[in-house]
Design a protein around this motif. Structure first.
Motif, PDB file in Angstrom:
ATOM      1  N   GLU A 182       0.758  -1.099   0.031  1.00 59.27           N
ATOM      2  CA  GLU A 182      -0.011  -0.148   0.742  1.00 59.27           C
ATOM      3  C   GLU A 182       0.798   1.450  -0.130  1.00 59.27           C
ATOM      4  N   VAL A 183       2.060   1.461   0.113  1.00 53.83           N
ATOM      5  CA  VAL A 183       3.128   2.652   0.063  1.00 53.83           C
ATOM      6  C   VAL A 183       3.477   2.590  -1.128  1.00 53.83           C
ATOM      7  N   SER A 184       2.822   3.432  -1.852  1.00 55.83           N
ATOM      8  CA  SER A 184       3.463   3.885  -3.545  1.00 55.83           C
ATOM      9  C   SER A 184       5.237   4.057  -3.276  1.00 55.83           C
ATOM     10  N   LYS A 185       5.524   4.151  -4.176  1.00 55.17           N
ATOM     11  CA  LYS A 185       6.981   5.035  -5.154  1.00 55.17           C
ATOM     12  C   LYS A 185       6.416   6.626  -4.714  1.00 55.17           C
ATOM     13  N   GLU A 186       5.710   7.141  -4.592  1.00 52.98           N
ATOM     14  CA  GLU A 186       5.946   8.376  -4.161  1.00 52.98           C
ATOM     15  C   GLU A 186       5.832   8.637  -2.874  1.00 52.98           C
ATOM     16  N   ILE A 187       5.276   8.070  -1.838  1.00 58.20           N
ATOM     17  CA  ILE A 187       4.853   8.004  -0.922  1.00 58.20           C
ATOM     18  C   ILE A 187       6.290   8.180  -0.218  1.00 58.20           C
ATOM     19  N   LYS A 188       7.224   6.248  -0.564  1.00 53.20           N
ATOM     20  CA  LYS A 188       8.467   5.897   0.133  1.00 53.20           C
ATOM     21  C   LYS A 188       9.822   7.629  -0.493  1.00 53.20           C
ATOM     22  N   ASP A 189       9.061   7.977  -1.266  1.00 55.31           N
ATOM     23  CA  ASP A 189      10.269   9.058  -1.828  1.00 55.31           C
ATOM     24  C   ASP A 189       9.945   9.917  -1.140  1.00 55.31           C
ATOM     25  N   LEU A 190       8.485   9.827  -0.454  1.00 56.49           N
ATOM     26  CA  LEU A 190       8.490  11.357   0.327  1.00 56.49           C
ATOM     27  C   LEU A 190       9.040  11.022   1.842  1.00 56.49           C
ATOM     28  N   ILE A 191       9.066   9.863   2.643  1.00 60.25           N
ATOM     29  CA  ILE A 191       9.356   9.457   3.953  1.00 60.25           C
ATOM     30  C   ILE A 191      11.091   9.333   3.739  1.00 60.25           C
ATOM     31  N   PHE A 192      11.524   8.604   2.497  1.00 57.67           N
ATOM     32  CA  PHE A 192      13.351   8.966   2.793  1.00 57.67           C
ATOM     33  C   PHE A 192      14.309  10.248   2.876  1.00 57.67           C
ATOM     34  N   ASN A 193      13.513  11.323   1.894  1.00 59.45           N
ATOM     35  CA  ASN A 193      13.155  12.537   1.235  1.00 59.45           C
ATOM     36  C   ASN A 193      13.308  13.963   2.857  1.00 59.45           C
ATOM     37  N   SER A 194      11.886  13.169   3.536  1.00 56.67           N
ATOM     38  CA  SER A 194      11.773  13.658   4.667  1.00 56.67           C
ATOM     39  C   SER A 194      13.024  13.198   5.885  1.00 56.67           C
ATOM     40  N   LYS A 195      13.224  12.466   6.002  1.00 58.79           N
ATOM     41  CA  LYS A 195      14.526  11.204   6.633  1.00 58.79           C
ATOM     42  C   LYS A 195      15.386  12.089   6.755  1.00 58.79           C
ATOM     43  N   GLN A 196      15.641  11.912   5.154  1.00 62.54           N
ATOM     44  CA  GLN A 196      17.826  12.654   5.019  1.00 62.54           C
ATOM     45  C   GLN A 196      16.995  13.431   5.633  1.00 62.54           C
ATOM     46  N   SER A 197      16.206  14.999   5.258  1.00 60.57           N
ATOM     47  CA  SER A 197      16.187  16.124   5.301  1.00 60.57           C
ATOM     48  C   SER A 197      17.241  16.626   6.946  1.00 60.57           C
ATOM     49  N   PHE A 198      15.465  16.258   7.326  1.00 60.86           N
ATOM     50  CA  PHE A 198      15.934  15.927   8.884  1.00 60.86           C
ATOM     51  C   PHE A 198      17.205  15.267   9.482  1.00 60.86           C
TER      52      PHE A 198
END
Length: 326
Positions: free
Chosen positions: A198-214
């Motif tokens: 249920e986790v789309s690639k768009e959402i995975k990218d959002l999560i990864f970029n959020s974690k990386q930015s923080f």
């Protein structure tokens, strides 16, 4: 009920007025009868005197007494006797009328007593019904108050149930975010295919970029120069909020089209207790930076801003620390 009481009061007033008229008539008749009686006695006295005079005249042998004088006296006596007879008849009629008036007055008095009793009964019944209506109204108010309390309690319970379900859904959403972070970690042994479907690639990218930015933001933090940290932390927070909204099945995707502050309050109203203490202050600093205005917050406030972002990103599961929502 009040109209009947008014009618009775009106009739009572009329009866009292009629009774007063009867009493006045009775008094007038009594006075008239008294006067006629006195007049009758006066006539009788005068007749007796005239009779005596006639007798004396008849017994007198005086030649000078004229016959015509005697005749006049006799005529006068007869007239007086006729008038007495008329007065006696009139007195009899007046006595009969007076007796009738006394009878009518007695009937009216009894009727007034009956009506007065009925009036008192009606007033008692009216007062009793008013008291019953007052008690019923008080009971109705009490029932309405209790019903409102019950409805309020029911709404509170329903709200708590809703929040409970929302928190369960939020917990599942945060768990998915943490799984995405774990499977995309460079040191993870897990295969990327372990990420839920249920986790789309768009959402995975959002999560990864959020974690990386923080992660990058935390390396740049300085209480004397907050700008580098603020920009990366804000980017991480906004990406994390967007990922949470898209991933949570109880939040509408269209919420991401709203201003960021509104997005945050949508999630708060949903049941996830985010820290909103510095939400407006951070937004104001970012607006200044967009306009090219430098910011120089106090060191104490810079530390509060860092705690603000750390708390919220940790709550969203984007710091690597599992947050207990219970």
């Amino acid at each position: 009920m009040p109209s009947q009481v008014d009618e009775i009061l009106t009739l009572h007033s009329q009866l009292e007025k009629l009774s007063a008229n009867h009493l006045q008539t009775k008094y007038d008749l009594t006075q008239e009868l008294k006067e006629l009686t006195q007049k009758e006695e006066s006539f009788k006295t005068e007749i007796d005197g005239l009779k005596d005079a006639v007798d004396r005249l008849q017994t007198e042998s005086k030649p000078e007494r004229k016959t015509e004088d005697i005749t006049k006296l006799i005529i006068t006596i007869n007239d007086l006797e006729n008038e007495i007879a008329d007065n006696e008849l009139q007195n009899s009629e007046l006595e009969s009328e007076l007796t009738l008036k006394k009878t009518e007055h007695g009937i009216l008095v009894n009727k007034i007593k009956i009506l007065q009793s009925e009036k008192e009964q009606l007033e008692d019944s009216s007062n009793q019904k008013k008291a019953e209506r007052s008690r019923a109204e008080k009971a109705s108010v009490k029932v309405r108050s209790e019903r409102e309390k019950l409805n309020k309690l029911r709404r509170q319970i329903e709200r708590k149930e809703e929040i409970k379900k929302n928190l369960e859904s939020a917990t599942q959403t945060i768990s998915l975010i943490e799984q995405v972070i774990t499977t995309t970690s460079p040191i993870a042994d897990s295969d990327e295919n372990e990420v839920p479907q249920e986790v789309s690639k768009e959402i995975k990218d959002l999560i990864f970029n959020s974690k990386q930015s923080f992660d990058e933001a935390q390396t740049k933090f300085s209480s004397t120069d907050l700008t580098p940290y603020l920009l990366d932390a804000d980017k991480a927070y906004k990406l994390g909020i967007k990922a949470f909204i898209l991933l949570c099945d109880k939040l509408l995707d269209k919420i991401i089209d709203q201003p960021f502050i509104d997005q945050v309050f949508e999630i708060v109203n949903y049941g996830l207790i985010l820290n909103t203490r510095h939400l407006n202050a951070v937004d104001a600093m970012l607006q200044k930076l967009e306009k090219g205005v430098e910011i120089a917050p106090l060191a104490s406030f810079a530390n509060e801003v860092r705690d603000y972002f750390s708390e919220n990103l940790s709550l969203l599961g984007l710091t690597g620390n599992i947050q207990d929502l219970e």
